[in-house]
Design an enzyme around this catalytic site. Structure first.
Site, PDB file in Angstrom:
ATOM      1  N   ARG A 105      57.304 -91.235   4.382  1.00 60.98           N
ATOM      2  CA  ARG A 105      58.712 -91.470   4.721  1.00 60.98           C
ATOM      3  C   ARG A 105      58.869 -91.340   6.235  1.00 60.98           C
ATOM      4  O   ARG A 105      58.600 -90.276   6.790  1.00 60.98           O
ATOM      5  CB  ARG A 105      59.615 -90.448   4.008  1.00 60.98           C
ATOM      6  CG  ARG A 105      61.062 -90.579   4.436  1.00 60.98           C
ATOM      7  CD  ARG A 105      62.037 -89.640   3.722  1.00 60.98           C
ATOM      8  NE  ARG A 105      63.348 -89.868   4.291  1.00 60.98           N
ATOM      9  CZ  ARG A 105      64.177 -88.925   4.721  1.00 60.98           C
ATOM     10  NH1 ARG A 105      63.882 -87.650   4.575  1.00 60.98           N
ATOM     11  NH2 ARG A 105      65.326 -89.251   5.275  1.00 60.98           N
ATOM     12  N   HIS A 149      68.222 -92.020  10.860  1.00 59.59           N
ATOM     13  CA  HIS A 149      67.951 -90.579  10.916  1.00 59.59           C
ATOM     14  C   HIS A 149      68.484 -90.078  12.260  1.00 59.59           C
ATOM     15  O   HIS A 149      67.749 -89.580  13.097  1.00 59.59           O
ATOM     16  CB  HIS A 149      66.459 -90.301  10.733  1.00 59.59           C
ATOM     17  CG  HIS A 149      66.151 -88.916  10.212  1.00 59.59           C
ATOM     18  ND1 HIS A 149      65.412 -88.692   9.074  1.00 59.59           N
ATOM     19  CD2 HIS A 149      66.489 -87.677  10.673  1.00 59.59           C
ATOM     20  CE1 HIS A 149      65.284 -87.390   8.865  1.00 59.59           C
ATOM     21  NE2 HIS A 149      65.934 -86.749   9.837  1.00 59.59           N
ATOM     22  N   GLU A 194      70.908 -87.447   5.479  1.00 59.12           N
ATOM     23  CA  GLU A 194      71.816 -86.303   5.582  1.00 59.12           C
ATOM     24  C   GLU A 194      73.143 -86.649   6.239  1.00 59.12           C
ATOM     25  O   GLU A 194      73.481 -86.109   7.302  1.00 59.12           O
ATOM     26  CB  GLU A 194      71.132 -85.144   6.319  1.00 59.12           C
ATOM     27  CG  GLU A 194      69.891 -84.652   5.599  1.00 59.12           C
ATOM     28  CD  GLU A 194      69.453 -83.243   6.038  1.00 59.12           C
ATOM     29  OE1 GLU A 194      69.999 -82.732   7.017  1.00 59.12           O
ATOM     30  OE2 GLU A 194      68.566 -82.681   5.371  1.00 59.12           O
ATOM     31  N   ASN A 321      67.470 -83.735  -0.219  1.00 62.14           N
ATOM     32  CA  ASN A 321      66.806 -82.809   0.694  1.00 62.14           C
ATOM     33  C   ASN A 321      67.275 -81.410   0.334  1.00 62.14           C
ATOM     34  O   ASN A 321      68.481 -81.149   0.309  1.00 62.14           O
ATOM     35  CB  ASN A 321      67.222 -83.069   2.153  1.00 62.14           C
ATOM     36  CG  ASN A 321      66.765 -84.424   2.677  1.00 62.14           C
ATOM     37  OD1 ASN A 321      66.120 -85.189   1.966  1.00 62.14           O
ATOM     38  ND2 ASN A 321      67.102 -84.722   3.925  1.00 62.14           N
ATOM     39  N   TYR A 323      66.719 -77.211   1.143  1.00 57.75           N
ATOM     40  CA  TYR A 323      66.102 -76.100   1.865  1.00 57.75           C
ATOM     41  C   TYR A 323      66.603 -74.743   1.384  1.00 57.75           C
ATOM     42  O   TYR A 323      65.823 -73.845   1.133  1.00 57.75           O
ATOM     43  CB  TYR A 323      66.351 -76.237   3.379  1.00 57.75           C
ATOM     44  CG  TYR A 323      65.619 -77.410   3.982  1.00 57.75           C
ATOM     45  CD1 TYR A 323      64.297 -77.292   4.395  1.00 57.75           C
ATOM     46  CD2 TYR A 323      66.243 -78.654   4.102  1.00 57.75           C
ATOM     47  CE1 TYR A 323      63.601 -78.373   4.917  1.00 57.75           C
ATOM     48  CE2 TYR A 323      65.557 -79.747   4.625  1.00 57.75           C
ATOM     49  CZ  TYR A 323      64.238 -79.602   5.033  1.00 57.75           C
ATOM     50  OH  TYR A 323      63.556 -80.665   5.543  1.00 57.75           O
ATOM     51  N   GLU A 387      63.101 -84.455   1.186  1.00 60.02           N
ATOM     52  CA  GLU A 387      62.677 -83.387   2.101  1.00 60.02           C
ATOM     53  C   GLU A 387      62.722 -82.045   1.389  1.00 60.02           C
ATOM     54  O   GLU A 387      63.642 -81.777   0.617  1.00 60.02           O
ATOM     55  CB  GLU A 387      63.598 -83.269   3.333  1.00 60.02           C
ATOM     56  CG  GLU A 387      63.466 -84.367   4.337  1.00 60.02           C
ATOM     57  CD  GLU A 387      64.384 -84.160   5.554  1.00 60.02           C
ATOM     58  OE1 GLU A 387      64.722 -83.006   5.873  1.00 60.02           O
ATOM     59  OE2 GLU A 387      64.766 -85.175   6.149  1.00 60.02           O
TER      60      GLU A 387
HETATM   61  C1  FCB Z   1      66.774 -81.662   7.929  1.00 59.83           C
HETATM   62  C2  FCB Z   1      66.548 -82.937   8.724  1.00 59.83           C
HETATM   63  C3  FCB Z   1      65.138 -83.097   9.201  1.00 59.83           C
HETATM   64  C4  FCB Z   1      64.516 -81.771   9.619  1.00 59.83           C
HETATM   65  C5  FCB Z   1      64.727 -80.703   8.596  1.00 59.83           C
HETATM   66  C6  FCB Z   1      64.130 -79.369   8.942  1.00 59.83           C
HETATM   67  O1  FCB Z   1      68.105 -81.298   8.022  1.00 59.83           O
HETATM   68  O2  FCB Z   1      66.861 -84.062   7.954  1.00 59.83           O
HETATM   69  O3  FCB Z   1      65.152 -84.051  10.217  1.00 59.83           O
HETATM   70  O4  FCB Z   1      64.912 -81.423  10.867  1.00 59.83           O
HETATM   71  O5  FCB Z   1      66.091 -80.537   8.346  1.00 59.83           O
END
Ligand code: FCB
Length: 484
Positions: A105, A149, A194, A321, A323, A387
């Site tokens: 990607r 992006h 995002e 994505n 985290y 992600e």
């Molecule tokens: C996300 C972004 C990516 C990267 C990660 C850690 O928010 O999409 O570009 O920076 O965080």
């Protein structure tokens, strides 16, 4: 919907949120095979890795301007050189192969294609992405290209940026140029990366480019972005009806800070505003109910009659994505966003959870929960995890090896939760680790390392596969998550 149905669906949502809090991760997903044909990949983004910021006719983006403004980025870093992938993409692809990955990607930089954000294509910019894509294909990998992006051409920001509706049309033009040049060989596209983060950090909180702190402009930006997403979807399909298009949405389970009804309701509002704000417009042609008063739509969003048709797009898949989770509490005093019923404040999640080096909470079962919730919200559209990963700033030892055990633990625990989500019915078909290699981490500059490959920025850009990369390579080869 009659009143009883409304109450029933609200209760169902709240129960779903409550159940998520109790998610039990113990032993889940260990050693379980992923579905046959599951796609393992790694992700990067143009500004974070390419460098060559003025080469071959590339124009200035909002991130060039922001990073060149003193005080905006940690240590005064910028993406002028980054990982130099503009010249070294062959090395990057060789690394992907060494990691046994089957998909890459990467993103396309708008200012390489249209240096001032409008007008004819820059042939050298298109040529770069043709060469990169052909190399990915020749290596036997599936490309997943992100159209946006975060690198808006600076002249479009000077003309008002995303809060200006015209930017949606500019984006559709850009998408058309790219789709006609690459739509024959790239079968899978993320339109946006995002949208929640680049609009809120860029126009509300001001921590990302273009660094504005204007709540109303932020709201309008969200609407232009939704129009852009719908328009770009049609443009991509017009170039090649067979290609598949979605977006990469950053999502987080919203946990209520207490079991009080007020906090539960705030968490649900925040779920709608953070997780669904760019999903419902595409899939349903309207914003999530209960946040935006119908009589304020025109003035808050600069909504025009017919916008519901422009923003609607039957996405082929949904990129997620993940985290960290958020902890939400009611905020009777409001949160500075005008007119919307977003009353509520969010904070880093359960203070008891460990954190990655960037300070983000590690909460693997939240991954399982939000994947299932988004499967439900999207009517079980195919999901690609676009992600997931961790900042872990361990460098090479005396022998040059990088023993990044905390990243291995993060990836392992999250992949086990993903396996559990798939077992529970989520239609997930791909996973991309963020990131293939250490790179420019936005406002954090080079201080935060997310790569499974170490990059020595000070000494000739040397790349070294970390322990986490080696471990991830076994996952990709075996299609299952074994203990480290
Ligand atoms: C996300 C972004 C990516 C990267 C990660 C850690 O928010 O999409 O570009 O920076 O965080």
């Amino acid at each position: 919907m009659d009143r009883r149905q409304v109450i029933r669906s609200t209760l169902a949502s709240l129960v779903a949120a409550r159940t998520a809090i109790g998610g039990d991760a113990d032993g889940a997903g260990a050693g379980e095979p992923f579905p046959p044909g599951f796609l393992w990949g790694a992700a990067t983004a143009a500004y974070q890795v390419e460098g060559a910021w003025r080469q071959d006719g590339r124009g200035e983006s909002v991130w060039d301007r922001f990073a060149h403004t003193p005080g905006k980025i940690k240590n005064g870093d910028n993406g002028d050189v980054a990982c130099d992938s503009y010249h070294r993409f062959g090395d990057d692809i060789a690394l992907l192969r060494q990691l046994n990955l089957k998909s890459y990607r990467y993103s396309i930089a708008w200012p390489r294609i249209q240096p001032v954000g409008r007008g004819p294509a820059n042939a050298k910019g298109l040529d770069y992405y043709q060469r990169l894509t052909d190399a990915v294909l020749q290596a036997g990998m599936r490309p997943l290209a992100t159209l946006y992006h975060w690198d808006l051409p600076q002249p479009l920001e000077d003309a008002g940026g995303w809060p200006n509706r015209d930017t949606a049309e500019r984006f559709a033009d850009y998408a058309g140029i790219v789709a006609r040049a690459l739509g024959d060989r790239i079968g899978h596209w993320c339109i946006l990366n995002e949208p929640k983060t680049f609009t809120s950090a860029g126009y509300w909180q001001g921590t990302h480019a273009p660094g504005r702190t204007e709540p109303l402009a932020f709201l309008r930006a969200t609407h232009t972005v939704n129009l852009a997403q719908g328009s770009a979807f049609r443009v991509l399909k017009a170039a090649n009806p067979k290609l598949q298009a979605g977006s990469a949405f950053d999502v987080a389970p919203m946990f209520a800070a207490t079991a009080s009804y007020a906090d539960l309701a705030a968490a649900e509002r925040w779920h709608k505003f953070q997780n669904l704000w760019f999903v419902y417009p595409a899939l349903r042609g309207h914003y999530p109910e209960g946040v935006l008063p119908a009589d304020r739509q025109a003035d808050l969003l600069d909504w025009h009659a017919g916008d519901e048709k422009i923003m609607r797009a039957p996405l082929d898949f949904i990129g997620l994505n993940y985290y960290s989770p958020w902890l939400v509490s009611d905020a009777p005093q409001g949160n500075g966003i005008p007119g919307l019923n977003t009353r509520g404040q969010w904070a880093k999640a359960p203070g008891v959870t460990p954190k990655t080096d960037i300070g983000w909470d590690i909460y693997p079962s939240g991954f399982h929960d939000i994947v299932l919730r988004m499967a439900y919200e999207t009517g079980n559209l195919p999901i690609e995890i676009t992600e997931n990963g961790a900042a872990c700033n361990i460098g090479p030892d005396a022998r040059g090896a990088v023993h990044d055990a905390p990243r291995v633990a993060y990836l392992q625990s999250h992949l086990r939760e993903l396996a559990r989500a798939i077992r529970d019915g989520a239609p997930v078909r791909a996973y991309y680790c963020w990131s293939l290699m250490d790179n420019f981490e936005w406002a954090e500059g080079y201080s935060q390392r997310f790569g499974v490959v170490y990059v020595d920025f000070a000494h000739g850009q040397q790349r070294t596969i970390k322990d986490s990369g080696r471990w991830y390579a076994t996952v990709a080869a075996d299609n299952r998550v074994l203990p480290a």
